[in-house]
Motif scaffolding. Structure first.
Motif, PDB file in Angstrom:
ATOM      1  N   HIS A 141      57.573 -13.484   9.241  1.00 52.40           N
ATOM      2  CA  HIS A 141      59.000 -13.329   9.193  1.00 52.40           C
ATOM      3  C   HIS A 141      59.575 -11.914   9.122  1.00 52.40           C
ATOM      4  O   HIS A 141      60.693 -11.767   9.071  1.00 52.40           O
ATOM      5  CB  HIS A 141      59.449 -14.083   7.690  1.00 52.40           C
ATOM      6  N   THR A 156      48.945  -3.138   4.936  1.00 49.55           N
ATOM      7  CA  THR A 156      50.209  -3.252   4.378  1.00 49.55           C
ATOM      8  C   THR A 156      51.439  -2.072   4.505  1.00 49.55           C
ATOM      9  O   THR A 156      52.428  -2.122   4.745  1.00 49.55           O
ATOM     10  CB  THR A 156      49.998  -3.208   2.848  1.00 49.55           C
ATOM     11  N   LEU A 157      50.901  -0.933   5.074  1.00 47.36           N
ATOM     12  CA  LEU A 157      51.578   0.204   5.452  1.00 47.36           C
ATOM     13  C   LEU A 157      52.394  -0.003   6.700  1.00 47.36           C
ATOM     14  O   LEU A 157      53.395   0.206   7.098  1.00 47.36           O
ATOM     15  CB  LEU A 157      50.773   1.474   5.439  1.00 47.36           C
ATOM     16  N   GLU A 160      55.163  -2.068   5.700  1.00 52.10           N
ATOM     17  CA  GLU A 160      56.240  -1.292   5.117  1.00 52.10           C
ATOM     18  C   GLU A 160      56.913  -0.589   6.141  1.00 52.10           C
ATOM     19  O   GLU A 160      58.357  -0.773   6.120  1.00 52.10           O
ATOM     20  CB  GLU A 160      55.398  -0.141   4.202  1.00 52.10           C
ATOM     21  N   ALA A 235      49.045   8.779   6.078  1.00 49.38           N
ATOM     22  CA  ALA A 235      49.082   8.655   4.687  1.00 49.38           C
ATOM     23  C   ALA A 235      47.965   9.292   3.942  1.00 49.38           C
ATOM     24  O   ALA A 235      47.072   9.447   4.581  1.00 49.38           O
ATOM     25  CB  ALA A 235      48.798   7.277   4.492  1.00 49.38           C
ATOM     26  N   ASN A 276      57.748  11.744   4.460  1.00 47.30           N
ATOM     27  CA  ASN A 276      57.935  10.932   3.411  1.00 47.30           C
ATOM     28  C   ASN A 276      57.706   9.374   3.973  1.00 47.30           C
ATOM     29  O   ASN A 276      58.709   9.072   4.663  1.00 47.30           O
ATOM     30  CB  ASN A 276      59.465  11.085   2.822  1.00 47.30           C
ATOM     31  N   PRO A 277      56.876   8.632   3.335  1.00 51.47           N
ATOM     32  CA  PRO A 277      56.592   7.185   3.758  1.00 51.47           C
ATOM     33  C   PRO A 277      57.743   6.335   3.784  1.00 51.47           C
ATOM     34  O   PRO A 277      57.887   5.325   4.350  1.00 51.47           O
ATOM     35  CB  PRO A 277      55.339   6.726   3.226  1.00 51.47           C
ATOM     36  N   ALA A 278      58.892   6.743   2.695  1.00 53.04           N
ATOM     37  CA  ALA A 278      59.974   5.778   2.770  1.00 53.04           C
ATOM     38  C   ALA A 278      60.819   5.915   3.581  1.00 53.04           C
ATOM     39  O   ALA A 278      61.923   5.201   3.797  1.00 53.04           O
ATOM     40  CB  ALA A 278      60.622   6.175   1.196  1.00 53.04           C
TER      41      ALA A 278
ATOM     42  N   ASN B 264      48.735  -3.051  -3.121  1.00 54.10           N
ATOM     43  CA  ASN B 264      47.963  -3.609  -2.306  1.00 54.10           C
ATOM     44  C   ASN B 264      47.799  -3.072  -1.045  1.00 54.10           C
ATOM     45  O   ASN B 264      48.908  -2.625  -0.568  1.00 54.10           O
ATOM     46  CB  ASN B 264      48.503  -5.266  -2.295  1.00 54.10           C
ATOM     47  N   LEU B 268      48.944   1.436   1.947  1.00 49.06           N
ATOM     48  CA  LEU B 268      50.071   1.621   1.242  1.00 49.06           C
ATOM     49  C   LEU B 268      50.185   2.283  -0.192  1.00 49.06           C
ATOM     50  O   LEU B 268      50.953   2.798  -0.582  1.00 49.06           O
ATOM     51  CB  LEU B 268      50.679   0.001   0.927  1.00 49.06           C
ATOM     52  N   ALA B 271      50.250   5.773   0.421  1.00 47.87           N
ATOM     53  CA  ALA B 271      51.733   6.002   0.778  1.00 47.87           C
ATOM     54  C   ALA B 271      52.767   5.957  -0.445  1.00 47.87           C
ATOM     55  O   ALA B 271      53.530   6.709  -0.501  1.00 47.87           O
ATOM     56  CB  ALA B 271      52.116   5.221   1.749  1.00 47.87           C
ATOM     57  N   ALA B 275      54.830   9.069  -1.626  1.00 42.32           N
ATOM     58  CA  ALA B 275      56.386   8.746  -1.903  1.00 42.32           C
ATOM     59  C   ALA B 275      56.565   9.682  -3.198  1.00 42.32           C
ATOM     60  O   ALA B 275      57.580  10.259  -3.585  1.00 42.32           O
ATOM     61  CB  ALA B 275      56.750   7.169  -1.736  1.00 42.32           C
ATOM     62  N   PHE B 319      53.496  -5.249  -1.131  1.00 44.86           N
ATOM     63  CA  PHE B 319      53.950  -5.816   0.039  1.00 44.86           C
ATOM     64  C   PHE B 319      52.911  -7.058   0.640  1.00 44.86           C
ATOM     65  O   PHE B 319      51.764  -6.646   1.269  1.00 44.86           O
ATOM     66  CB  PHE B 319      53.948  -4.847   1.368  1.00 44.86           C
ATOM     67  N   ALA B 320      53.398  -8.121   0.246  1.00 46.95           N
ATOM     68  CA  ALA B 320      52.348  -9.309   0.387  1.00 46.95           C
ATOM     69  C   ALA B 320      52.307  -9.784   1.905  1.00 46.95           C
ATOM     70  O   ALA B 320      53.357 -10.068   2.179  1.00 46.95           O
ATOM     71  CB  ALA B 320      52.770 -10.398  -0.646  1.00 46.95           C
ATOM     72  N   ARG B 348      58.321  -3.075  -7.240  1.00 51.76           N
ATOM     73  CA  ARG B 348      58.737  -3.397  -6.041  1.00 51.76           C
ATOM     74  C   ARG B 348      58.025  -4.574  -5.302  1.00 51.76           C
ATOM     75  O   ARG B 348      56.870  -4.351  -4.994  1.00 51.76           O
ATOM     76  CB  ARG B 348      58.725  -1.987  -5.106  1.00 51.76           C
ATOM     77  N   ALA B 350      57.726  -7.219  -1.906  1.00 53.84           N
ATOM     78  CA  ALA B 350      58.146  -7.594  -0.548  1.00 53.84           C
ATOM     79  C   ALA B 350      57.066  -8.408  -0.015  1.00 53.84           C
ATOM     80  O   ALA B 350      56.049  -8.461  -0.413  1.00 53.84           O
ATOM     81  CB  ALA B 350      58.439  -6.404   0.176  1.00 53.84           C
ATOM     82  N   GLY B 351      57.519  -9.064   1.003  1.00 49.58           N
ATOM     83  CA  GLY B 351      56.758 -10.108   1.908  1.00 49.58           C
ATOM     84  C   GLY B 351      56.672 -11.350   1.305  1.00 49.58           C
ATOM     85  O   GLY B 351      57.631 -12.105   0.782  1.00 49.58           O
ATOM     86  N   THR B 352      55.263 -12.115   1.626  1.00 47.14           N
ATOM     87  CA  THR B 352      55.248 -13.497   1.230  1.00 47.14           C
ATOM     88  C   THR B 352      55.706 -13.922  -0.101  1.00 47.14           C
ATOM     89  O   THR B 352      55.220 -13.435  -1.291  1.00 47.14           O
ATOM     90  CB  THR B 352      53.748 -13.473   1.459  1.00 47.14           C
ATOM     91  N   LEU B 374      60.736   1.306  -1.095  1.00 51.22           N
ATOM     92  CA  LEU B 374      59.770   2.269  -1.661  1.00 51.22           C
ATOM     93  C   LEU B 374      60.490   3.724  -1.969  1.00 51.22           C
ATOM     94  O   LEU B 374      59.926   4.121  -2.998  1.00 51.22           O
ATOM     95  CB  LEU B 374      58.760   2.625  -0.332  1.00 51.22           C
ATOM     96  N   ASP B 375      61.483   3.883  -1.288  1.00 49.60           N
ATOM     97  CA  ASP B 375      62.145   5.117  -1.767  1.00 49.60           C
ATOM     98  C   ASP B 375      62.952   4.942  -3.114  1.00 49.60           C
ATOM     99  O   ASP B 375      62.756   5.514  -4.045  1.00 49.60           O
ATOM    100  CB  ASP B 375      63.310   5.554  -0.898  1.00 49.60           C
TER     101      ASP B 375
END
Lengths: 289, 390
Positions: A141, A156-157, A160, A235, A276-278, B264, B268, B271, B275, B319-320, B348, B350-352, B374-375
């Motif tokens: 989704h 997961t990244l 993101e 990363a 910045n990964p965000a 997870n 990420l 990352a 961040a 982030f599931a 934070r 997100a996801g499932t 994330l930010d």
């Protein structure tokens, strides 16, 4: 056309009747993926998720015309399953398993070297062409159809970055997770080449990690061969040298494979680097529009 | 997975790689007995810890009498050996390797790695032995020989002869080196090694080649088919918190900052640390809860992160995909109720099942600082730390 998988792909699942495979096959089917059957040795002849189960991949290919396989078997059996798929003539093999012994993958790559197939993974969430075909475990989704190609080592990244893109209205042509292992089926260059040749992709986001030369190799290739813009992130800026950060491939072994060293080189080679990964989505939005 | 030098040498001896005569000793008497049984006039006493650079740290010494063997062993066992690779605290020495000393004419380097460029097992050799090979590769790359191995046919004799000739070996040594390299390769392949290093490979007394030091590491993902290697694992050489985390299916690495991270996925997780660093914060750890994070797993993650007294705030970033946010939320609520958590928690999700997870956290009445992305998460971590004056 998207890359590697599309709405006409005929997908089988190896390890079809297992719990995870069943869950994700169902989810893929609900999102439009043409799953034509599956393989579980010893369960041939059964019906699972209203699809036929076969004992061997070659039987499945013969009966269903499958050209893509999602491999959901546990790591100790994965190398064998990949080779079985290759031998049966499957063109795109997606390997979800995390924890395949590295030397197994060395042998798999040798076996694959004279066969014209794409191996995605291992240790990948898979590949998705939104609203057309998903082979993997990612949450469908968050993806939406569009014209940006995404390729990443991390799962997961990847989510993101995709969510950041989707929040700004940018959809994906195809999103490919090449996986976090040091020896993997497909490298960044192969995926970049496919995106460059794909008329439905306008630009690419490439997300790497510490360890190994492949992000810089890809940037070098892109400078010589790509007309489409590439936004890149690596990363692990804050990762200490010599410590393996989760993924088997994510370990800084020399000065040249730290995140910043790679991003400096990528920048010199013309990649639009984001530190910045965000801000991956925001940067892509600015560069691509 | 790493093993000790004495274990590596025993393993290699079994494959036919020439190594000095020697045995491990756990105390002073033991060391003297080993030296006496080995015979000879000089012995090398080597501290057995997993970190490299032992010579520089004073962990390798030559003894010319049995009394000296005793003295050196007494100094080493029970001491904390500090080497360039151990950090300032050093590593406790619990055993030594006692070997017959040899006269060295010349030192070479020989290693096997899985090269990410060629994606194959690759032999690395150099005439500059006894030195840091990465340094040699950087300053004089032409002195480093690389030979990838085709896994279909293995390391061939002609390749070994080529390598031997290229590092300057001559005459009978070429045949001896060929035998040695093929033995090393067989061991590497059979035992699912990721790295093997013989440094130095020495030409001793009568021109014979011998592995004076040997290091190997093995693929943790292949341990299920390596019962003999698995038995060699020494948990004393590993960070106890990392061992505990592994036991709970978590991947934890301690760092030196104050922002605890529970994330997870390895990418990420890195990352998220990045961040935080981008906002001038310092992560206290890398922690990947992995896929299928049950509420229990989340609870264990909290326990491990909070065991670090430097942690002033925790950022949970999930982030599931294969995970589910409602499981994570259940684990968070339970951890808050069961554990004495004296630090603020930024979450934070997100996801499932994200809506369900967020609702559960809101309905719990517990004090979570919620972040949208994330930010926002990194910003809120730094703002909260600022308020605390940390």
């Amino acid at each position: 056309m998207s890359v590697f998988v599309h709405k006409h792909s005929r997908v089988i699942i190896q390890g079809f009747t297992g719990q995870h495979a069943t869950f994700h096959a169902e989810e893929s089917m609900a999102n439009g993926t043409n799953v034509v059957g599956g393989v579980t040795p010893g369960k041939g002849g059964q019906i699972h998720l209203e699809r036929p189960v076969f004992d061997t991949v070659s039987q499945a290919v013969e009966e269903t015309g499958a050209d893509v396989s999602g491999i959901f078997v546990p790591p100790p059996f994965a190398a064998d399953a990949i080779m079985e798929a290759l031998e049966a003539g499957i063109g795109v093999v997606v390997v979800i398993a995390d924890g395949i012994p590295v030397q197994d993958m060395v042998r798999v790559k040798r076996y694959a070297s004279d066969r014209n197939a794409i191996i995605i993974g291992p240790n990948t969430p898979g590949i998705i062409t939104p609203a057309a075909c998903k082979v993997g475990i990612m949450p469908s989704h968050i993806y939406q159809p569009g014209r940006i190609g995404v390729v990443s080592r991390s799962g997961t990244l990847n989510y993101e970055a995709v969510q950041q893109m989707s929040a700004l209205g940018m959809g994906q042509s195809t999103s490919v997770g090449i996986g976090g292992d040091p020896v993997n089926g497909t490298d960044f260059v192969t995926v970049l080449r496919a995106f460059e040749e794909d008329p439905e992709t306008d630009a690419v986001i490439m997300i790497g990690e510490i360890g190994g030369p492949q992000e810089v190799d890809a940037a070098r290739w892109a400078r010589e061969n790509m007309s489409k813009p590439v936004v890149g992130f690596v990363a692990g800026i804050s990762a200490p040298p010599g410590r393996r950060m989760g993924h088997a491939g994510a370990i800084i072994s020399g000065e040249s494979d730290t995140a910043n060293a790679k991003m400096d080189l990528m920048e010199e080679l013309g990649v639009h680097v984001v530190r910045n990964p965000a801000l991956i989505g925001e940067t892509a939005h600015r560069v691509f529009s | 997975m790493n093993i000790h030098e004495y274990q590596t040498k025993e393993l290699l001896r079994g494959y036919g790689v020439p190594v000095p005569n020697g045995r491990v000793a756990h105390n002073v008497d033991n060391a003297a007995t080993v030296a006496e049984e080995l015979g000879g006039e000089r012995w090398v006493v080597k501290a057995q810890i997993h970190a490299g650079g032992r010579g520089k740290g004073g962990g390798v010494k030559v003894a010319s009498s049995l009394d000296e063997v005793r003295q050196i062993t007494d100094q080493l066992i029970g001491s904390n050996l500090v080497t360039p690779q151990t950090g300032a605290d050093g590593r406790l020495v619990q055993r030594v390797l006692v070997e017959q000393a040899c006269d060295i004419n010349k030192e070479y380097y020989l290693g096997l790695v899985i090269d990410r460029g060629s994606q194959r097992i690759t032999v690395i050799a150099s005439a500059s032995g006894g030195m840091d090979i990465e340094e040699v590769a950087k300053t004089t790359p032409e002195k480093v020989v690389r030979e990838p191995v085709d896994p279909g046919v293995g390391l061939r004799e002609f390749q070994c002869r080529k390598i031997a000739a290229n590092i300057g070996l001559k005459g009978k040594q070429i045949h001896a080196a060929t035998k040695l390299m093929r033995a090393l390769y067989r061991c590497f392949r059979d035992q699912d090694a990721l790295m093997a290093e013989i440094n130095p490979l020495a030409e001793v007394n009568g021109g014979q080649l011998m592995a004076l030091d040997a290091k190997m590491s093995f693929d943790g993902n292949a341990l299920y088919r390596l019962p003999a290697i698995t038995e060699l694992r020494d948990f004393d050489e590993e960070d106890p918190k990392e061992v505990e985390a592994t036991g709970h299916g978590l991947n934890y690495i301690a760092l030196d900052g104050n922002v605890g991270c529970i994330v997870n996925g390895a990418g990420l997780a890195m990352a998220t640390m990045d961040a935080i660093s981008f906002h001038q914060g310092k992560p206290a750890n890398f922690l990947d809860v992995g896929g299928g994070a049950s509420p229990e797993k989340v609870g264990n993650a909290f326990r491990i992160v909070l065991a670090d007294p430097n942690v002033k705030i925790i950022l949970v970033n999930i982030f599931a995909g294969i995970n589910r946010c409602d499981w994570i939320a259940e684990g968070l609520i339970k951890a808050m109720q069961d554990q004495q958590i004296g630090v603020p928690i930024v979450v934070r999700l997100a996801g499932t099942n994200v809506e369900k997870g967020a609702q559960m956290l809101a309905a719990s009445g517990l004090d979570f600082i919620m972040a949208d992305n994330l930010d926002d998460a990194a910003t809120k971590v730094m703002a909260t730390l600022g308020e605390q004056g940390a």
